[in-house]
Design an enzyme around this catalytic site. Structure first.
Site, mmCIF file in Angstrom:
data_model
loop_
_atom_site.group_PDB
_atom_site.id
_atom_site.type_symbol
_atom_site.label_atom_id
_atom_site.label_comp_id
_atom_site.label_asym_id
_atom_site.label_seq_id
_atom_site.Cartn_x
_atom_site.Cartn_y
_atom_site.Cartn_z
ATOM 1 N N SER A 85 35.619 52.312 18.042
ATOM 2 C CA SER A 85 35.243 52.764 16.699
ATOM 3 C C SER A 85 33.807 53.249 16.611
ATOM 4 O O SER A 85 33.374 53.683 15.540
ATOM 5 C CB SER A 85 35.439 51.618 15.703
ATOM 6 O OG SER A 85 34.481 50.602 15.889
ATOM 7 N N THR A 216 33.750 50.946 12.491
ATOM 8 C CA THR A 216 32.327 51.246 12.343
ATOM 9 C C THR A 216 31.602 49.956 12.656
ATOM 10 O O THR A 216 32.194 48.887 12.563
ATOM 11 C CB THR A 216 32.056 51.624 10.866
ATOM 12 O OG1 THR A 216 32.780 52.799 10.535
ATOM 13 C CG2 THR A 216 30.583 51.839 10.579
ATOM 14 N N THR A 234 29.036 54.933 13.753
ATOM 15 C CA THR A 234 30.495 55.046 13.844
ATOM 16 C C THR A 234 30.926 56.312 14.568
ATOM 17 O O THR A 234 30.184 57.297 14.624
ATOM 18 C CB THR A 234 31.099 55.064 12.421
ATOM 19 O OG1 THR A 234 32.519 54.944 12.510
ATOM 20 C CG2 THR A 234 30.761 56.339 11.687
ATOM 21 N N ARG A 244 34.124 66.615 9.846
ATOM 22 C CA ARG A 244 34.216 65.608 8.772
ATOM 23 C C ARG A 244 33.074 64.603 8.912
ATOM 24 O O ARG A 244 32.792 64.097 9.986
ATOM 25 C CB ARG A 244 35.554 64.894 8.854
ATOM 26 C CG ARG A 244 35.769 63.771 7.813
ATOM 27 C CD ARG A 244 35.478 62.399 8.370
ATOM 28 N NE ARG A 244 35.811 61.316 7.429
ATOM 29 C CZ ARG A 244 35.511 60.040 7.630
ATOM 30 N NH1 ARG A 244 34.873 59.676 8.721
ATOM 31 N NH2 ARG A 244 35.825 59.134 6.748
ATOM 32 N N THR A 267 31.901 49.397 5.963
ATOM 33 C CA THR A 267 32.874 49.909 6.932
ATOM 34 C C THR A 267 34.168 50.153 6.157
ATOM 35 O O THR A 267 34.337 49.666 5.046
ATOM 36 C CB THR A 267 33.126 48.910 8.081
ATOM 37 O OG1 THR A 267 33.695 47.708 7.545
ATOM 38 C CG2 THR A 267 31.854 48.571 8.826
ATOM 39 N N GLY A 268 35.082 50.874 6.792
ATOM 40 C CA GLY A 268 36.348 51.174 6.130
ATOM 41 C C GLY A 268 36.406 52.630 5.703
ATOM 42 O O GLY A 268 35.675 53.478 6.237
HETATM 43 N N1 GLY Z 1 33.332 54.147 7.355
HETATM 44 C C1 GLY Z 1 33.416 54.998 8.452
HETATM 45 C C2 GLY Z 1 33.983 56.309 8.141
HETATM 46 O O1 GLY Z 1 34.770 56.440 7.219
HETATM 47 O O2 GLY Z 1 33.663 57.252 8.846
#
Ligand code: GLY
Length: 366
Positions: A85, A216, A234, A244, A267-268
Site C-alpha cells: 500500500s 496508506t 501511499t 489520480r 487512511t482509507g
Molecule cells: N487514502 C489513500 C488514498 O485514497 O489514496
C-alpha cells in the site's frame, strides 16, 4: 430498529499522555514566549505502522526532531516490498505503473511539503520533505516532482515488485468480458511465473469498498515540549486512473498539523476525505476543545453525511467503504477512529508499543 448494531461506540481508541510539569515551549522568532506543560511523548500510526512508531519514538527519546522521527519511521515501511500500500511494492495504477503520493508537516516551523503522482522513488515522503526544505513551494506533482527528486539525489528505481505485478495482471484479466484480456482459467493455461504461488488472487477484494484495494501509512508524533509533526504516504487506490491523486498528499485532507493544537492524518477512501477536508476538520474540532477521539468521530460523521451516491452506500444506506483518522493533541491525548468497527492503529507511548482498537461509528450486521 432497536436490534440494529449500527450504533455509535466511542469507548475504544483513546488515550492520554500525563501532564507532569512545566517546560519552556519551542519559540518561533517574534512569537511570544509560551510555557507548556510537559507531555508524555506519544507516536501513533495506521495499523501497518508498528515498526514506524517504534523507530520514531527511538528518535524522540534521542531528542531528535519530530519530523525526523516520523520520517525515519515511515521510510522503513515505504522501502518494504511486503507492504503493497506504500512506496516500493505498492500496487500500481491501471496501466501497471506505481504512482506515489505523500505529504509532511513540521509543527514548530509551520512547514509543509507534498508530492503526488510521483514515479520511481521508493520514499516519496523524503521528496516531500525536500520540497519543504529546498523550495518556495508546497506541492510538486508528476514528472516535475520526479525531476526535482532526481536533482536532490534520490535514485530513480523500478517500484513494481513481482507480487504487485502478479496482482495487477490478475485484476486486468478480470476487468471486462469485452476486451482481449483473459484469466488463466479462461485460457485453460497455467502461468507458472504469475500464478504458481500460494494466495493466488488474494487481496483483490480486500478493501472496504469491495473492489479497490487501497492502503496508506500515516504517522504523527508529539514530543515532551508539545511539538508536533506528521507524515502520510501511499501508493493510493490500486488500479487507479493514471494521475489520480488521493487525500494523502493534500495538506488539510490526508494530513494536517497545527503546532498550537494537534495533528491528524487519514487512511482509507481518499475521495471522501478530500471532499470533507478531513484532517483539517479534526484539528479544528480539537481546537474547539474536543478530545481527539470525539473530533475524529465527528469528522467521520461528516463523511457519512456527504456519502449520498447509491454506488457508495450499502443496503442500510451507510458508506460501503471505510476511512480512518489518527489524531493527537498538544497534551498527548490521542485516538484512532474509523467508520467501521475492526480497525486498529499503532501506538508508542510510555516505553510500550502496541496496536489499539480504533473507535468507530458502525458495526456491520452479522
Ligand atoms: N487514502 C489513500 C488514498 O485514497 O489514496
Amino acid at each position: 430498529m432497536t436490534t440494529r448494531r449500527s450504533f455509535l461506540r466511542a469507548t475504544a481508541g483513546a488515550g492520554a499522555g500525563a501532564a507532569l510539569g512545566i517546560l519552556p515551549a519551542t519559540r518561533l522568532r517574534g512569537a511570544p514566549a509560551v510555557h507548556l506543560r510537559r507531555v508524555t511523548p506519544v507516536c501513533i500510526a495506521s495499523g501497518n505502522g508498528l515498526t514506524a512508531v517504534t523507530r520514531a519514538m527511538e528518535v524522540i527519546h534521542e531528542e531528535g526532531d519530530t519530523l525526523d522521527a516520523v520520517l525515519q519511521g515511515v521510510t522503513i515501511v515505504e522501502r518494504d516490498p511486503e507492504d503493497t500500500s506504500v512506496g516500493y511494492g505498492g500496487l500500481p495504477n491501471l496501466e501497471g505503473v506505481v504512482q506515489l503520493d505523500s505529504s509532511i508537516m513540521h509543527g514548530p516551523t509551520r512547514g509543509a511539503g507534498a508530492v503526488a503522482s510521483l514515479e520511481g522513488i521508493k520514499a516519496p515522503s523524503l521528496v516531500a520533505r525536500d520540497v519543504m526544505r529546498y523550495t518556495d513551494h508546497v506541492f510538486l506533482v508528476g514528472p516535475g516532482a520526479q525531476r526535482f527528486a532526481r536533482s536532490m539525489g534520490h535514485p530513480i528505481e523500478d517500484l513494481l515488485t513481482e507480487e504487485a505485478r502478479r496482482r495487477w495482471v490478475e485484476w486486468r484479466a478480470r476487468l471486462s468480458d469485452q476486451d482481449y484480456f483473459l484469466t488463466p482459467e479462461q485460457t485453460l493455461h497455467h502461468l507458472p511465473d504469475f500464478c504458481s504461488g500460494a494466495g493466488q488472487g488474494e487481496g483483490l477484494l480486500d478493501s472496504h469498498d469491495g473492489m479497490r484495494p487501497h492502503g496508506t501509512i500515516h504517522c504523527n508524533v508529539v514530543n515532551e515540549s508539545g511539538d508536533l509533526s506528521g507524515v502520510t504516504t501511499t501508493s493510493g487506490m490500486a488500479w487507479k486512473i493514471p494521475g489520480r491523486v488521493g487525500d494523502s498528499p493534500i495538506i488539510g485532507a490526508g494530513l494536517y498539523v497545527d503546532n498550537d493544537v494537534g495533528a491528524c492524518g487519514s487512511t482509507g477512501r481518499g475521495e471522501a476525505v478530500i471532499k470533507t477536508v478531513g484532517s483539517h476538520a479534526v484539528v479544528e474540532l480539537m481546537r474547539g476543545g474536543m478530545h481527539p477521539k470525539d473530533a475524529c468521530l465527528e469528522a467521520l460523521r461528516r463523511i457519512v453525511r456527504f456519502t449520498i451516491e447509491p454506488r457508495l452506500r450499502d443496503e442500510r444506506g451507510l458508506p460501503n467503504f471505510s476511512v480512518n483518522y489518527y489524531a493527537v493533541n498538544k497534551k498527548g491525548e490521542y485516538a484512532g477512529a474509523a467508520i467501521w468497527a475492526g480497525a486498529r492503529f499503532a501506538v508508542s507511548v510510555d516505553g510500550d508499543t502496541r496496536p489499539e482498537d480504533s473507535a468507530y461509528l458502525f458495526q456491520p450486521d452479522r
